[in-house]
Motif scaffolding. Sequence first.
Motif, PDB file in Angstrom:
ATOM      1  N   ALA A  88       0.915  -1.328   0.036  1.00 48.26           N
ATOM      2  CA  ALA A  88      -0.194  -0.106   0.086  1.00 48.26           C
ATOM      3  C   ALA A  88       0.945   1.184   0.050  1.00 48.26           C
ATOM      4  N   ASP A  89       2.280   1.229   0.400  1.00 49.96           N
ATOM      5  CA  ASP A  89       2.965   2.315   0.651  1.00 49.96           C
ATOM      6  C   ASP A  89       4.562   1.924   0.205  1.00 49.96           C
ATOM      7  N   PRO A  90       4.931   1.585  -0.967  1.00 50.26           N
ATOM      8  CA  PRO A  90       6.154   1.117  -1.359  1.00 50.26           C
ATOM      9  C   PRO A  90       7.146   2.132  -1.145  1.00 50.26           C
ATOM     10  N   GLN A  91       6.849   3.391  -0.865  1.00 52.68           N
ATOM     11  CA  GLN A  91       8.025   4.489  -0.657  1.00 52.68           C
ATOM     12  C   GLN A  91       8.473   4.316   0.995  1.00 52.68           C
ATOM     13  N   GLN A  92       7.809   3.669   1.642  1.00 45.60           N
ATOM     14  CA  GLN A  92       8.176   3.626   3.212  1.00 45.60           C
ATOM     15  C   GLN A  92       8.493   1.814   3.513  1.00 45.60           C
ATOM     16  N   LEU A  93       9.475   2.021   4.641  1.00 46.32           N
ATOM     17  CA  LEU A  93       9.699   0.675   5.272  1.00 46.32           C
ATOM     18  C   LEU A  93       9.339   0.610   6.567  1.00 46.32           C
ATOM     19  N   GLY A  94       8.764  -0.189   7.137  1.00 46.41           N
ATOM     20  CA  GLY A  94       8.635  -0.305   8.631  1.00 46.41           C
ATOM     21  C   GLY A  94       9.822  -1.126   9.052  1.00 46.41           C
ATOM     22  N   VAL A  95      10.308  -0.596  10.335  1.00 47.21           N
ATOM     23  CA  VAL A  95      11.505  -1.286  11.191  1.00 47.21           C
ATOM     24  C   VAL A  95      11.065  -1.469  12.486  1.00 47.21           C
ATOM     25  N   ALA A  96      11.310  -2.720  12.924  1.00 49.58           N
ATOM     26  CA  ALA A  96      10.880  -3.210  14.418  1.00 49.58           C
ATOM     27  C   ALA A  96      11.929  -1.959  15.214  1.00 49.58           C
ATOM     28  N   VAL A  97      11.024  -1.505  16.487  1.00 48.41           N
ATOM     29  CA  VAL A  97      11.762  -0.724  17.053  1.00 48.41           C
ATOM     30  C   VAL A  97      12.976  -1.328  18.130  1.00 48.41           C
ATOM     31  N   GLY A  98      12.601  -2.676  18.308  1.00 45.90           N
ATOM     32  CA  GLY A  98      13.533  -3.323  19.284  1.00 45.90           C
ATOM     33  C   GLY A  98      14.810  -3.229  18.544  1.00 45.90           C
ATOM     34  N   ALA A  99      14.844  -3.418  17.449  1.00 43.77           N
ATOM     35  CA  ALA A  99      15.986  -3.881  16.484  1.00 43.77           C
ATOM     36  C   ALA A  99      16.905  -2.705  16.518  1.00 43.77           C
ATOM     37  N   PHE A 100      16.626  -1.516  17.139  1.00 45.85           N
ATOM     38  CA  PHE A 100      17.526  -0.434  17.198  1.00 45.85           C
ATOM     39  C   PHE A 100      18.367  -0.824  18.352  1.00 45.85           C
ATOM     40  N   ALA A 101      17.476  -1.304  19.527  1.00 47.36           N
ATOM     41  CA  ALA A 101      18.264  -1.574  20.951  1.00 47.36           C
ATOM     42  C   ALA A 101      18.833  -0.188  21.521  1.00 47.36           C
ATOM     43  N   ASP A 102      17.804   0.618  21.282  1.00 47.34           N
ATOM     44  CA  ASP A 102      18.412   2.050  21.675  1.00 47.34           C
ATOM     45  C   ASP A 102      17.197   2.709  22.647  1.00 47.34           C
ATOM     46  N   ALA A 103      17.372   2.661  23.741  1.00 46.03           N
ATOM     47  CA  ALA A 103      16.433   3.034  25.040  1.00 46.03           C
ATOM     48  C   ALA A 103      16.193   4.787  24.730  1.00 46.03           C
ATOM     49  N   GLU A 104      16.828   5.431  23.851  1.00 45.02           N
ATOM     50  CA  GLU A 104      16.468   6.768  23.508  1.00 45.02           C
ATOM     51  C   GLU A 104      15.628   6.960  22.161  1.00 45.02           C
ATOM     52  N   PHE A 105      15.289   5.826  21.703  1.00 46.44           N
ATOM     53  CA  PHE A 105      14.597   5.655  20.504  1.00 46.44           C
ATOM     54  C   PHE A 105      13.330   6.518  21.062  1.00 46.44           C
ATOM     55  N   PRO A 106      12.681   7.497  20.089  1.00 49.16           N
ATOM     56  CA  PRO A 106      11.378   8.147  20.326  1.00 49.16           C
ATOM     57  C   PRO A 106      10.187   7.367  20.663  1.00 49.16           C
ATOM     58  N   ALA A 107       9.482   7.681  21.620  1.00 47.63           N
ATOM     59  CA  ALA A 107       8.110   6.975  21.890  1.00 47.63           C
ATOM     60  C   ALA A 107       7.264   6.872  20.829  1.00 47.63           C
ATOM     61  N   PRO A 108       6.375   5.614  20.886  1.00 49.65           N
ATOM     62  CA  PRO A 108       5.160   5.796  20.010  1.00 49.65           C
ATOM     63  C   PRO A 108       4.149   6.792  20.058  1.00 49.65           C
ATOM     64  N   THR A 109       3.749   7.410  19.079  1.00 51.89           N
ATOM     65  CA  THR A 109       2.659   8.248  19.204  1.00 51.89           C
ATOM     66  C   THR A 109       1.263   7.813  18.781  1.00 51.89           C
ATOM     67  N   VAL A 110       1.265   6.693  18.106  1.00 51.94           N
ATOM     68  CA  VAL A 110      -0.062   6.168  17.683  1.00 51.94           C
ATOM     69  C   VAL A 110      -0.107   4.811  18.403  1.00 51.94           C
ATOM     70  N   SER A 111      -1.267   4.340  18.910  1.00 54.40           N
ATOM     71  CA  SER A 111      -1.501   2.964  19.301  1.00 54.40           C
ATOM     72  C   SER A 111      -2.638   2.408  18.773  1.00 54.40           C
ATOM     73  N   VAL A 112      -2.305   1.072  17.785  1.00 56.13           N
ATOM     74  CA  VAL A 112      -3.278   0.566  16.779  1.00 56.13           C
ATOM     75  C   VAL A 112      -3.621  -0.710  17.749  1.00 56.13           C
ATOM     76  N   TYR A 113      -4.939  -1.173  17.061  1.00 52.94           N
ATOM     77  CA  TYR A 113      -5.666  -2.453  17.769  1.00 52.94           C
ATOM     78  C   TYR A 113      -5.616  -2.004  19.270  1.00 52.94           C
ATOM     79  N   ASP A 114      -6.093  -0.613  19.675  1.00 46.88           N
ATOM     80  CA  ASP A 114      -5.940  -0.526  20.997  1.00 46.88           C
ATOM     81  C   ASP A 114      -7.001  -1.134  21.874  1.00 46.88           C
TER      82      ASP A 114
END
Length: 131
Positions: A88-114
């Motif tokens: 649906a959007d070939p111009q973007q890639l999703g990346v698993a945030v855990g794969a960054f292993a970075d505690a400083e990675f920004p928090a999510p702004t959207v909760s899906v299937y809440d």
Amino acid sequence: MRLRQASCSCGQLGLTISAAPLRISICHCQACRRRTGSVYGVQARFDRAAVEIRGRSTAYARTADSGARLTFHFCPDCGSTVYYGSDADPQQLGVAVGAFADAEFPAPTVSVYDECRAPWVDLPSTIVRHE
Ligand SMILES: [Zn+2]
Ligand SMILES: [Zn+2]
């Protein structure tokens, strides 16, 4: 621009990303639970042109409830899912945030299937919730 590095558990499959995330979301659906082995998935979308991929991956595709075809790429050696694409959007890639292993990675702004969220999972009060 700071470079972000993501990788699988063993380090064979990795990404170098030269852009800020476009969207960071947390998803509580059953498919994300089974994919991650956790009770939710957290993923960040990036401009595909800013993502450099190295290493081998195996693909697993499924159709989302939206009808989009999602293709998840995981390390064939250790099994970690590192990134995924959507037809649906070939111009973007999703990346698993855990794969960054970075505690400083920004928090999510959207909760899906809440509505599927485990009752003990607290989220930032400012998060936008989607059923
Ligand atoms: Zn690996
Ligand atoms: Zn999900």
